[in-house]
Each structure stands twice: as structure tokens, then as C-alpha cells.
Motif scaffolding. Sequence first.
Motif, PDB file in Angstrom:
ATOM      1  N   ALA A   1       0.825  -1.207   0.000  1.00  0.00           N
ATOM      2  CA  ALA A   1       0.000   0.000   0.000  1.00  0.00           C
ATOM      3  C   ALA A   1       0.859   1.257   0.000  1.00  0.00           C
ATOM      4  CB  ALA A   1      -0.920  -0.011   1.218  1.00  0.00           C
ATOM      5  N   ARG A   2       2.046   1.158   0.560  1.00  0.00           N
ATOM      6  CA  ARG A   2       2.932   2.325   0.645  1.00  0.00           C
ATOM      7  C   ARG A   2       3.752   2.533  -0.615  1.00  0.00           C
ATOM      8  NH1 ARG A   2       7.959   3.196   3.038  1.00  0.00           N
ATOM      9  NH2 ARG A   2       8.107   1.073   3.851  1.00  0.00           N
ATOM     10  N   LEU A   3       4.259   1.429  -1.226  1.00  0.00           N
ATOM     11  CA  LEU A   3       5.187   1.551  -2.351  1.00  0.00           C
ATOM     12  C   LEU A   3       4.641   1.024  -3.668  1.00  0.00           C
ATOM     13  CD1 LEU A   3       8.676   0.620  -0.838  1.00  0.00           C
ATOM     14  CD2 LEU A   3       7.706   2.874  -1.229  1.00  0.00           C
ATOM     15  N   GLY A   4       3.669   0.128  -3.632  1.00  0.00           N
ATOM     16  CA  GLY A   4       3.140  -0.437  -4.869  1.00  0.00           C
ATOM     17  C   GLY A   4       4.101  -1.421  -5.514  1.00  0.00           C
ATOM     18  N   GLU A   5       4.020  -1.569  -6.839  1.00  0.00           N
ATOM     19  CA  GLU A   5       4.814  -2.556  -7.592  1.00  0.00           C
ATOM     20  C   GLU A   5       6.239  -2.040  -7.778  1.00  0.00           C
ATOM     21  OE1 GLU A   5       2.247  -2.694 -11.009  1.00  0.00           O
ATOM     22  OE2 GLU A   5       1.322  -4.558 -10.321  1.00  0.00           O
ATOM     23  N   HIS A   6       7.038  -2.221  -6.762  1.00  0.00           N
ATOM     24  CA  HIS A   6       8.332  -1.535  -6.668  1.00  0.00           C
ATOM     25  C   HIS A   6       9.537  -2.447  -6.933  1.00  0.00           C
ATOM     26  CE1 HIS A   6      11.136   1.508  -5.134  1.00  0.00           C
ATOM     27  NE2 HIS A   6      11.697   0.567  -4.385  1.00  0.00           N
ATOM     28  N   TYR A   7       9.369  -3.771  -6.778  1.00  0.00           N
ATOM     29  CA  TYR A   7      10.526  -4.671  -6.728  1.00  0.00           C
ATOM     30  C   TYR A   7      10.624  -5.575  -7.957  1.00  0.00           C
ATOM     31  CZ  TYR A   7      10.776  -3.159  -1.891  1.00  0.00           C
ATOM     32  OH  TYR A   7      10.877  -2.387  -0.757  1.00  0.00           O
ATOM     33  N   ASP A   8      11.883  -5.921  -8.282  1.00  0.00           N
ATOM     34  CA  ASP A   8      12.152  -6.856  -9.384  1.00  0.00           C
ATOM     35  C   ASP A   8      11.914  -8.302  -8.955  1.00  0.00           C
ATOM     36  OD1 ASP A   8      13.329  -4.899 -11.371  1.00  0.00           O
ATOM     37  OD2 ASP A   8      14.682  -4.601  -9.665  1.00  0.00           O
ATOM     38  N   ALA A   9      12.056  -8.573  -7.674  1.00  0.00           N
ATOM     39  CA  ALA A   9      11.818  -9.915  -7.136  1.00  0.00           C
ATOM     40  C   ALA A   9      11.337  -9.784  -5.703  1.00  0.00           C
ATOM     41  CB  ALA A   9      13.079 -10.770  -7.189  1.00  0.00           C
ATOM     42  N   VAL A  10      10.468 -10.692  -5.302  1.00  0.00           N
ATOM     43  CA  VAL A  10       9.993 -10.767  -3.917  1.00  0.00           C
ATOM     44  C   VAL A  10      10.196 -12.202  -3.453  1.00  0.00           C
ATOM     45  CG1 VAL A  10       8.049 -10.490  -2.339  1.00  0.00           C
ATOM     46  CG2 VAL A  10       8.286  -8.953  -4.291  1.00  0.00           C
ATOM     47  N   THR A  11      10.830 -12.357  -2.297  1.00  0.00           N
ATOM     48  CA  THR A  11      11.135 -13.681  -1.750  1.00  0.00           C
ATOM     49  C   THR A  11      10.476 -13.862  -0.390  1.00  0.00           C
ATOM     50  OG1 THR A  11      13.168 -12.899  -0.670  1.00  0.00           O
ATOM     51  CG2 THR A  11      13.373 -13.729  -2.935  1.00  0.00           C
ATOM     52  N   ALA A  12      10.237 -15.114  -0.042  1.00  0.00           N
ATOM     53  CA  ALA A  12       9.786 -15.471   1.313  1.00  0.00           C
ATOM     54  C   ALA A  12      10.294 -16.880   1.584  1.00  0.00           C
ATOM     55  CB  ALA A  12       8.274 -15.408   1.433  1.00  0.00           C
ATOM     56  N   PHE A  13      11.203 -17.004   2.527  1.00  0.00           N
ATOM     57  CA  PHE A  13      11.811 -18.294   2.865  1.00  0.00           C
ATOM     58  C   PHE A  13      11.283 -18.766   4.215  1.00  0.00           C
ATOM     59  CE2 PHE A  13      14.962 -15.800   0.437  1.00  0.00           C
ATOM     60  CZ  PHE A  13      15.038 -16.592  -0.696  1.00  0.00           C
ATOM     61  N   GLN A  14      10.633 -19.932   4.232  1.00  0.00           N
ATOM     62  CA  GLN A  14      10.100 -20.494   5.473  1.00  0.00           C
ATOM     63  C   GLN A  14       9.101 -19.536   6.120  1.00  0.00           C
ATOM     64  OE1 GLN A  14      11.379 -23.706   6.084  1.00  0.00           O
ATOM     65  NE2 GLN A  14      12.327 -23.254   4.147  1.00  0.00           N
ATOM     66  N   VAL A  15       8.190 -19.026   5.320  1.00  0.00           N
ATOM     67  CA  VAL A  15       7.173 -18.083   5.805  1.00  0.00           C
ATOM     68  C   VAL A  15       5.767 -18.580   5.497  1.00  0.00           C
ATOM     69  CG1 VAL A  15       6.272 -15.726   5.607  1.00  0.00           C
ATOM     70  CG2 VAL A  15       8.739 -16.123   5.544  1.00  0.00           C
ATOM     71  N   ILE A  16       5.547 -19.070   4.281  1.00  0.00           N
ATOM     72  CA  ILE A  16       4.203 -19.394   3.807  1.00  0.00           C
ATOM     73  C   ILE A  16       3.517 -20.441   4.685  1.00  0.00           C
ATOM     74  CG2 ILE A  16       4.864 -21.243   2.207  1.00  0.00           C
ATOM     75  CD1 ILE A  16       2.493 -18.405   1.251  1.00  0.00           C
ATOM     76  N   GLU A  17       4.308 -21.327   5.291  1.00  0.00           N
ATOM     77  CA  GLU A  17       3.731 -22.397   6.111  1.00  0.00           C
ATOM     78  C   GLU A  17       3.261 -21.900   7.481  1.00  0.00           C
ATOM     79  OE1 GLU A  17       8.191 -22.447   7.000  1.00  0.00           O
ATOM     80  OE2 GLU A  17       6.883 -22.104   5.265  1.00  0.00           O
ATOM     81  N   HIS A  18       3.585 -20.652   7.820  1.00  0.00           N
ATOM     82  CA  HIS A  18       3.225 -20.107   9.128  1.00  0.00           C
ATOM     83  C   HIS A  18       1.914 -19.324   9.113  1.00  0.00           C
ATOM     84  CE1 HIS A  18       7.150 -20.983  11.044  1.00  0.00           C
ATOM     85  NE2 HIS A  18       7.657 -20.729   9.853  1.00  0.00           N
ATOM     86  N   VAL A  19       1.353 -19.059   7.948  1.00  0.00           N
ATOM     87  CA  VAL A  19       0.219 -18.145   7.870  1.00  0.00           C
ATOM     88  C   VAL A  19      -1.086 -18.904   7.640  1.00  0.00           C
ATOM     89  CG1 VAL A  19       1.674 -16.272   7.047  1.00  0.00           C
ATOM     90  CG2 VAL A  19       0.487 -17.718   5.391  1.00  0.00           C
ATOM     91  N   ALA A  20      -2.178 -18.326   8.135  1.00  0.00           N
ATOM     92  CA  ALA A  20      -3.488 -18.968   8.011  1.00  0.00           C
ATOM     93  C   ALA A  20      -4.020 -18.914   6.587  1.00  0.00           C
ATOM     94  CB  ALA A  20      -4.472 -18.294   8.968  1.00  0.00           C
ATOM     95  N   ASP A  21      -3.640 -17.880   5.823  1.00  0.00           N
ATOM     96  CA  ASP A  21      -4.157 -17.708   4.459  1.00  0.00           C
ATOM     97  C   ASP A  21      -2.987 -17.533   3.500  1.00  0.00           C
ATOM     98  OD1 ASP A  21      -5.460 -17.050   2.123  1.00  0.00           O
ATOM     99  OD2 ASP A  21      -6.911 -15.720   3.081  1.00  0.00           O
ATOM    100  N   PRO A  22      -2.399 -18.633   3.003  1.00  0.00           N
ATOM    101  CA  PRO A  22      -1.229 -18.516   2.129  1.00  0.00           C
ATOM    102  C   PRO A  22      -1.523 -17.795   0.818  1.00  0.00           C
ATOM    103  CG  PRO A  22      -1.992 -20.796   2.252  1.00  0.00           C
ATOM    104  CD  PRO A  22      -2.741 -20.030   3.291  1.00  0.00           C
ATOM    105  N   LEU A  23      -2.725 -17.916   0.309  1.00  0.00           N
ATOM    106  CA  LEU A  23      -3.060 -17.239  -0.947  1.00  0.00           C
ATOM    107  C   LEU A  23      -3.109 -15.725  -0.740  1.00  0.00           C
ATOM    108  CD1 LEU A  23      -3.730 -17.617  -3.917  1.00  0.00           C
ATOM    109  CD2 LEU A  23      -6.128 -17.938  -3.274  1.00  0.00           C
ATOM    110  N   ALA A  24      -3.650 -15.272   0.384  1.00  0.00           N
ATOM    111  CA  ALA A  24      -3.695 -13.835   0.670  1.00  0.00           C
ATOM    112  C   ALA A  24      -2.285 -13.267   0.815  1.00  0.00           C
ATOM    113  CB  ALA A  24      -4.500 -13.577   1.940  1.00  0.00           C
ATOM    114  N   LEU A  25      -1.385 -13.991   1.490  1.00  0.00           N
ATOM    115  CA  LEU A  25      -0.008 -13.524   1.613  1.00  0.00           C
ATOM    116  C   LEU A  25       0.642 -13.439   0.233  1.00  0.00           C
ATOM    117  CD1 LEU A  25       2.525 -12.752   3.185  1.00  0.00           C
ATOM    118  CD2 LEU A  25       3.039 -15.185   3.409  1.00  0.00           C
ATOM    119  N   THR A  26       0.426 -14.455  -0.599  1.00  0.00           N
ATOM    120  CA  THR A  26       1.005 -14.449  -1.942  1.00  0.00           C
ATOM    121  C   THR A  26       0.523 -13.237  -2.730  1.00  0.00           C
ATOM    122  OG1 THR A  26       1.123 -16.859  -1.920  1.00  0.00           O
ATOM    123  CG2 THR A  26       1.246 -15.790  -4.064  1.00  0.00           C
ATOM    124  N   ARG A  27      -0.756 -12.930  -2.657  1.00  0.00           N
ATOM    125  CA  ARG A  27      -1.287 -11.780  -3.396  1.00  0.00           C
ATOM    126  C   ARG A  27      -0.743 -10.462  -2.854  1.00  0.00           C
ATOM    127  NH1 ARG A  27      -7.227 -14.630  -3.850  1.00  0.00           N
ATOM    128  NH2 ARG A  27      -6.896 -15.552  -5.921  1.00  0.00           N
TER     129      ARG A  27
END
Length: 302
Positions: A142-168
Motif C-alpha cells: 500500500a505504501r510503495l506499490g509494484e516496486h521490486y524486481d523480485a519478492v522472496t519469502a523463505f520459510q514463511v508461507i507455512e506459518h500463515v493462516a491464508d497462504p493465498l492472501a499472503l502471496t497476493r
Amino acid sequence: MAACPITGETATRVQAVGTKLLRGLWRHSFGVTPSVLPERGEFTLWRAPCGLMFFDPPVEGDAAFYAALYEKLDAPALIRRAAPTRPEYLAAARHLRAGDAVLDVGAGPGAFASPGVRVTALDPHAAEGGGVLRETAADHAARLGEHYDAVTAFQVIEHVADPLALTRAMLACLKPGGLLMLGAPLWPSPMTAIPNFCLNAPPHHLSWWNEGATRALAAQAGLVVRDVALLPAAPGQPLIHWMGRLAPMKAPPDGPYFRADWRWHASLLAAYAAARILAPLRRIPPDAAPHFVLLVAQKPPR
């Protein structure tokens, strides 16, 4: 009945796990008692057609739980020591170009780095003063928008209740044509073979991943898959590999994975004791079973 949190398809029940058992495992294994777990009740572990394993209800750990757990594990120092040989970091770095701007979500101590690449570390639970931005991916987008060439998340997706929402939310930070890279513990693997291993359970791991699950996530998010890699354990973190190898009684690939049974408790204790002795003396063999899965997917250009 339960629906896959990625695809919405009907899942198959694997087993129920009582919260009393989980609270006891957390207390005796790591010296923490998660306040988010009720004293009575149960979780159900489900398997979705895409291959995702997930717990319902998806109760996430809070800041107090992770502060206590990471202090017990000395997690920030462990992550920094393992960073130079961490397979996920090395595999992700091969997809980056000099000058790329990278956002690392759930970065912990901010250990991910790649030569010539500018990495912004993001973690809402980060310690103050460590150079890691304390905000969520959604707030950052919300602050920066589509700012990055790559976005990573290592050992994060398995910790969240809504993995699809985090991905989006991560995609909202990514330029069109940029790469999204998600790493997660692999199922089945030596880690999921360890009986009564509460790191695999709520409120820590809410989902278990494999190639099919990562591809389903990419499809639901409208991404083009560039690679799905199955990766070995980090040489600097051999304990879980050897626990999975040395456990006298192993959890079968299709479950159950948790039981209130003294033989399962004894097997967990024996695996830990043997691995503590062997891990400092033996390297992880080259033909060891993989521990992690890494999805590399591209956001379509406009």
C-alpha cells in the motif's frame, strides 16, 4: 469436511490432534506453552487434492510465542550462521541479476543477500534496530506499490493462516514481469517423519508443502512457473536431518504424525539425543532426501 486454502477443493482427513497433546509437546520439547492453543479441543490435519497438507483451525502463533521460541532456539544467530550455505538462498540468488531490487518478506534477522542485489528485509515481528522493516507485505504494498524486481519469502508461507492472501500481498509489491520466490519445508521429508515433532504443528507450521501445492498456489495467483526445486537440508543445520534418519519409530508418509503414546514420545527423545551426538560429527550425505521446496514464478507482464 474442509476446503483447501489454495484451491477451495474438498480435502481428505488425515488425523485429529488434541490441543492437550500439542501443548505438552511444546512445553517438553522447547519449554514454551503457546497461549493461543486452548487447553481443550483439537486440530484436524487435512490433505488437499493439490498435495497441500493443512491444519484446521489455522491458529497462527503470536508475537509472544515466537519471541519465546526463537530465544530458546537462538534462531537469529542460527539463521545468520547458516546463510552462506543455505540451499534456498543459493538457489534463489541464481535467478537474480545485478542491480535487482528485492523484497524479502518474513526476513527474520535479514540474513538473505546476493552480490550486486539490493535487498529490503521485511518482518512485522522483527526486533527493533536490526535494519528490518517492521510491517506486513500488504502494508508495504500500500505504501510503495509494484516496486521490486523480485519478492522472496523463505520459510514463511507455512506459518500463515491464508497462504493465498499472503502471496497476493507479495505480488502487489512486485513489478510486472518480476519473480516471486517462495521456499517452504517439504512434505514428505525427514522432518515430517519425526514422530510428535511439534515444529510441524500449530501454532508454528499450519501447512505442509510439496511441488503440487506450490504449482497450485502459482496457478491460483495467476503466475507463470519458472522452476520448482527440491532442495537438501542446509549443511549448517543438520540436526533435523539426522533426527529424521535416526528416529527408532517414524511417522508414515500418509500419517498419523502425532500420537499420545509413550513409544512415540520415547522415539522423539531418542532421535534428538542421537542427532545431537552425530550431527556435529557427520556431514549430510549427498544423496540425502530433500528437505525444502522452492517455487520460482513470474508475474505476467502487462
